[in-house]
Motif scaffolding. Structure first.
Motif, PDB file in Angstrom:
ATOM      1  N   TYR A 129       0.823  -1.215   0.000  1.00  0.00           N
ATOM      2  CA  TYR A 129       0.000   0.000   0.000  1.00  0.00           C
ATOM      3  C   TYR A 129       0.856   1.264   0.000  1.00  0.00           C
ATOM      4  N   CYS A 130       2.188   1.108  -0.163  1.00  0.00           N
ATOM      5  CA  CYS A 130       3.080   2.265  -0.247  1.00  0.00           C
ATOM      6  C   CYS A 130       3.292   2.635  -1.712  1.00  0.00           C
ATOM      7  N   PHE A 131       3.523   3.904  -1.949  1.00  0.00           N
ATOM      8  CA  PHE A 131       3.755   4.377  -3.313  1.00  0.00           C
ATOM      9  C   PHE A 131       5.188   4.886  -3.465  1.00  0.00           C
ATOM     10  N   PRO A 132       5.816   4.635  -4.625  1.00  0.00           N
ATOM     11  CA  PRO A 132       7.013   5.414  -4.954  1.00  0.00           C
ATOM     12  C   PRO A 132       6.574   6.866  -5.176  1.00  0.00           C
ATOM     13  N   LEU A 133       7.437   7.824  -4.888  1.00  0.00           N
ATOM     14  CA  LEU A 133       7.053   9.235  -4.997  1.00  0.00           C
ATOM     15  C   LEU A 133       7.723   9.890  -6.189  1.00  0.00           C
ATOM     16  N   PRO A 134       7.044  10.873  -6.803  1.00  0.00           N
ATOM     17  CA  PRO A 134       7.668  11.571  -7.932  1.00  0.00           C
ATOM     18  C   PRO A 134       8.887  12.373  -7.486  1.00  0.00           C
ATOM     19  N   GLU A 135       9.808  12.584  -8.404  1.00  0.00           N
ATOM     20  CA  GLU A 135      10.998  13.391  -8.130  1.00  0.00           C
ATOM     21  C   GLU A 135      10.599  14.864  -8.048  1.00  0.00           C
ATOM     22  N   GLY A 136      11.468  15.650  -7.467  1.00  0.00           N
ATOM     23  CA  GLY A 136      11.293  17.097  -7.531  1.00  0.00           C
ATOM     24  C   GLY A 136      10.493  17.698  -6.393  1.00  0.00           C
ATOM     25  N   TYR A 137      10.057  16.874  -5.456  1.00  0.00           N
ATOM     26  CA  TYR A 137       9.340  17.388  -4.292  1.00  0.00           C
ATOM     27  C   TYR A 137      10.164  17.110  -3.035  1.00  0.00           C
ATOM     28  N   SER A 138      10.279  18.098  -2.177  1.00  0.00           N
ATOM     29  CA  SER A 138      10.876  17.831  -0.868  1.00  0.00           C
ATOM     30  C   SER A 138       9.892  16.968  -0.080  1.00  0.00           C
ATOM     31  N   PRO A 139      10.342  16.312   1.007  1.00  0.00           N
ATOM     32  CA  PRO A 139       9.388  15.514   1.791  1.00  0.00           C
ATOM     33  C   PRO A 139       8.162  16.323   2.219  1.00  0.00           C
ATOM     34  N   GLY A 149      -4.143  15.466  -2.174  1.00  0.00           N
ATOM     35  CA  GLY A 149      -4.008  15.262  -3.616  1.00  0.00           C
ATOM     36  C   GLY A 149      -4.824  14.090  -4.124  1.00  0.00           C
ATOM     37  N   LEU A 150      -4.702  12.944  -3.448  1.00  0.00           N
ATOM     38  CA  LEU A 150      -5.406  11.731  -3.913  1.00  0.00           C
ATOM     39  C   LEU A 150      -6.914  11.877  -3.817  1.00  0.00           C
ATOM     40  N   ILE A 151      -7.392  12.405  -2.687  1.00  0.00           N
ATOM     41  CA  ILE A 151      -8.837  12.553  -2.520  1.00  0.00           C
ATOM     42  C   ILE A 151      -9.352  13.643  -3.462  1.00  0.00           C
ATOM     43  N   GLY A 152      -8.560  14.695  -3.611  1.00  0.00           N
ATOM     44  CA  GLY A 152      -8.933  15.755  -4.550  1.00  0.00           C
ATOM     45  C   GLY A 152      -9.066  15.203  -5.962  1.00  0.00           C
ATOM     46  N   HIS A 153      -8.134  14.342  -6.339  1.00  0.00           N
ATOM     47  CA  HIS A 153      -8.148  13.721  -7.664  1.00  0.00           C
ATOM     48  C   HIS A 153      -9.392  12.847  -7.828  1.00  0.00           C
ATOM     49  N   ARG A 154      -9.700  12.059  -6.798  1.00  0.00           N
ATOM     50  CA  ARG A 154     -10.884  11.200  -6.870  1.00  0.00           C
ATOM     51  C   ARG A 154     -12.167  12.043  -6.949  1.00  0.00           C
ATOM     52  N   ALA A 155     -12.180  13.147  -6.207  1.00  0.00           N
ATOM     53  CA  ALA A 155     -13.353  14.035  -6.228  1.00  0.00           C
ATOM     54  C   ALA A 155     -13.503  14.704  -7.588  1.00  0.00           C
ATOM     55  N   LEU A 156     -12.390  15.128  -8.160  1.00  0.00           N
ATOM     56  CA  LEU A 156     -12.442  15.776  -9.475  1.00  0.00           C
ATOM     57  C   LEU A 156     -12.894  14.762 -10.535  1.00  0.00           C
ATOM     58  N   SER A 157     -12.442  13.517 -10.408  1.00  0.00           N
ATOM     59  CA  SER A 157     -12.892  12.474 -11.338  1.00  0.00           C
ATOM     60  C   SER A 157     -14.399  12.259 -11.207  1.00  0.00           C
ATOM     61  N   GLU A 284      -1.649   5.765  -7.926  1.00  0.00           N
ATOM     62  CA  GLU A 284      -0.727   5.648  -9.061  1.00  0.00           C
ATOM     63  C   GLU A 284      -1.042   6.718 -10.110  1.00  0.00           C
ATOM     64  N   GLU A 285      -2.332   6.889 -10.407  1.00  0.00           N
ATOM     65  CA  GLU A 285      -2.731   7.891 -11.415  1.00  0.00           C
ATOM     66  C   GLU A 285      -2.309   9.292 -10.988  1.00  0.00           C
ATOM     67  N   PHE A 286      -2.655   9.644  -9.757  1.00  0.00           N
ATOM     68  CA  PHE A 286      -2.424  11.026  -9.344  1.00  0.00           C
ATOM     69  C   PHE A 286      -0.938  11.330  -9.191  1.00  0.00           C
ATOM     70  N   LEU A 287      -0.169  10.373  -8.632  1.00  0.00           N
ATOM     71  CA  LEU A 287       1.258  10.647  -8.433  1.00  0.00           C
ATOM     72  C   LEU A 287       2.007  10.700  -9.765  1.00  0.00           C
ATOM     73  N   ALA A 288       1.440  10.107 -10.814  1.00  0.00           N
ATOM     74  CA  ALA A 288       2.014  10.266 -12.154  1.00  0.00           C
ATOM     75  C   ALA A 288       1.604  11.621 -12.748  1.00  0.00           C
ATOM     76  N   LEU A 289       0.391  12.059 -12.445  1.00  0.00           N
ATOM     77  CA  LEU A 289      -0.120  13.319 -13.003  1.00  0.00           C
ATOM     78  C   LEU A 289       0.514  14.546 -12.337  1.00  0.00           C
ATOM     79  N   ALA A 290       0.723  14.494 -11.024  1.00  0.00           N
ATOM     80  CA  ALA A 290       1.135  15.688 -10.253  1.00  0.00           C
ATOM     81  C   ALA A 290       2.367  16.395 -10.831  1.00  0.00           C
ATOM     82  N   PRO A 291       3.450  15.661 -11.174  1.00  0.00           N
ATOM     83  CA  PRO A 291       4.619  16.383 -11.697  1.00  0.00           C
ATOM     84  C   PRO A 291       4.408  16.918 -13.115  1.00  0.00           C
ATOM     85  N   LYS A 292       3.387  16.403 -13.822  1.00  0.00           N
ATOM     86  CA  LYS A 292       3.133  16.888 -15.190  1.00  0.00           C
ATOM     87  C   LYS A 292       2.399  18.218 -15.171  1.00  0.00           C
ATOM     88  N   VAL A 293       1.593  18.481 -14.127  1.00  0.00           N
ATOM     89  CA  VAL A 293       0.773  19.702 -14.108  1.00  0.00           C
ATOM     90  C   VAL A 293       1.638  20.969 -14.160  1.00  0.00           C
TER      91      VAL A 293
END
Ligand code: ZN
Ligand code: ZN
Length: 333
Positions: A129-139, A149-157, A284-293
């Motif tokens: 249930y752990c995710f790898p994290l995108p690069e470019g963000y401090s902890p 982010g995840l709940i926001g993404h689910r709500a927006l969907s 998985e979807e949101f953590l892939a999308l976040a650095p693209k925004v």
């Protein structure tokens, strides 16, 4: 290790010393670098959610380093940086789990509620249930991605392809959703606490087309509205703000009672739906999308021992963006 613990009878979190346990099969032992402070933590501390019998360590937006991997853990090695979300375990066997809806699992266990969370120097998590994290963000910057982010993404969907989106409650989740919605070319209308000029300004900075008081109508009808504020009276307000066919998405885990309202504001195929928890696919979807925004989180950091202060500020609506606990100097944003 030091941890902030909730007594089963409630009250403020207490600083406690706990033993660091060895990871069982499938688990990872994690050194917490940062942990977001979510409104759900507030609902747990305040007793809005059922109180559990054992002392709990809250926190489900955990950014951590793997210290030790238990038997059978293939995907994460010591030194890897991972994120731990609210969904901590599901049964894999119930009807919901078997139909891609593990967020509704009948026996799901949640991080920082049933399972010890990230308001601590170390924690254990089921590696599945752990995710790898995108690069470019401090902890600290990455932490709010894990629930807000995840709940926001689910709500927006859940709002479908709505172009004009109203957001009620402009906190951690909203400030991320705003950036994603703008990236997708949608128009955003921010409803804030009446008289909260700084929240209105924050929403406009993040690209909202309009920002106003939550008890006022928007300048034009909306296609959907997302409620992050835990205020049931906003449901009829949002129904009045959406056009025929519009959806009102309730995104919080707890909300005050919804007052009675006339059928005519629901008629016209308006819908009221709730969003509950998350699936690993959402993550998985949101953590892939976040650095693209790219999603840029605005965080206010607190040392672990000041978790109660962070919660109090969140309760009073005095956090711009997201509150995050940081465990040591190098983890600070
Ligand atoms: Zn299940
Ligand atoms: Zn949360």
């Amino acid at each position: 290790m030091r941890a902030m613990q909730l007594d089963p009878r409630g009250g403020p979190l207490q600083v406690v010393l706990r033993d660091i346990r060895k990871p069982a099969s499938g688990e990872v032992l994690l050194r917490v670098l940062a942990c977001g402070v979510c409104r759900t933590d507030l609902h747990i501390v305040d007793g809005d959610l059922p109180r559990l019998a054992t002392p709990a360590i809250p926190g489900h937006e955990i950014v951590a380093e793997v210290i030790e991997a238990g038997a059978g853990v293939e995907q994460f090695r010591p030194g890897a940086r991972v994120g731990v979300p609210w969904l901590g375990w599901t049964c894999g066997a119930c009807g919901y789990c078997r139909s891609g809806r593990e967020n509704l699992c009948d026996s799901a266990r949640f991080t920082g509620y049933h399972l010890d969370g990230g308001y601590a120097e170390f924690t254990l998590a089921d590696s599945s249930y752990c995710f790898p994290l995108p690069e470019g963000y401090s902890p600290a910057e990455a932490a709010p991605l894990l629930c807000a982010g995840l709940i926001g993404h689910r709500a927006l969907s859940a709002a479908g392809d709505a172009q004009r989106i109203g957001i009620y409650g402009f906190g951690a989740a909203a400030h991320i959703v705003a950036q994603v919605a703008r990236h997708q070319g949608r128009r955003l209308f921010a409803f804030t606490r009446p008289g909260d000029a700084s929240a209105r300004r924050f929403a406009l900075e993040l690209g909202a087309a309009w920002a106003g008081d939550s008890d006022a109508p928007p300048p034009e009808p909306l296609d959907a509205a997302i409620l992050f504020a835990p205020v049931g009276a906003l449901v009829p307000a949002a129904l009045r703000a959406v056009a025929k066919g519009g959806t009102v998405v309730c995104a919080g885990i707890h909300m005050s009672d919804i007052p009675a309202f006339p059928y005519e504001i629901l008629w016209g195929e308006r819908r009221v739906v709730s969003v509950a928890n998350l699936t690993r696919r959402d993550g998985e979807e949101f953590l892939a999308l976040a650095p693209k925004v790219p999603v840029k989180t605005r965080v206010e950091t607190f040392p672990l021992e000041r978790a109660n202060e962070a919660l109090a500020r969140l309760r009073e609506g005095r956090i711009e963006g997201a509150a995050v606990l940081v465990m040591d100097r190098e983890a600070r944003a």
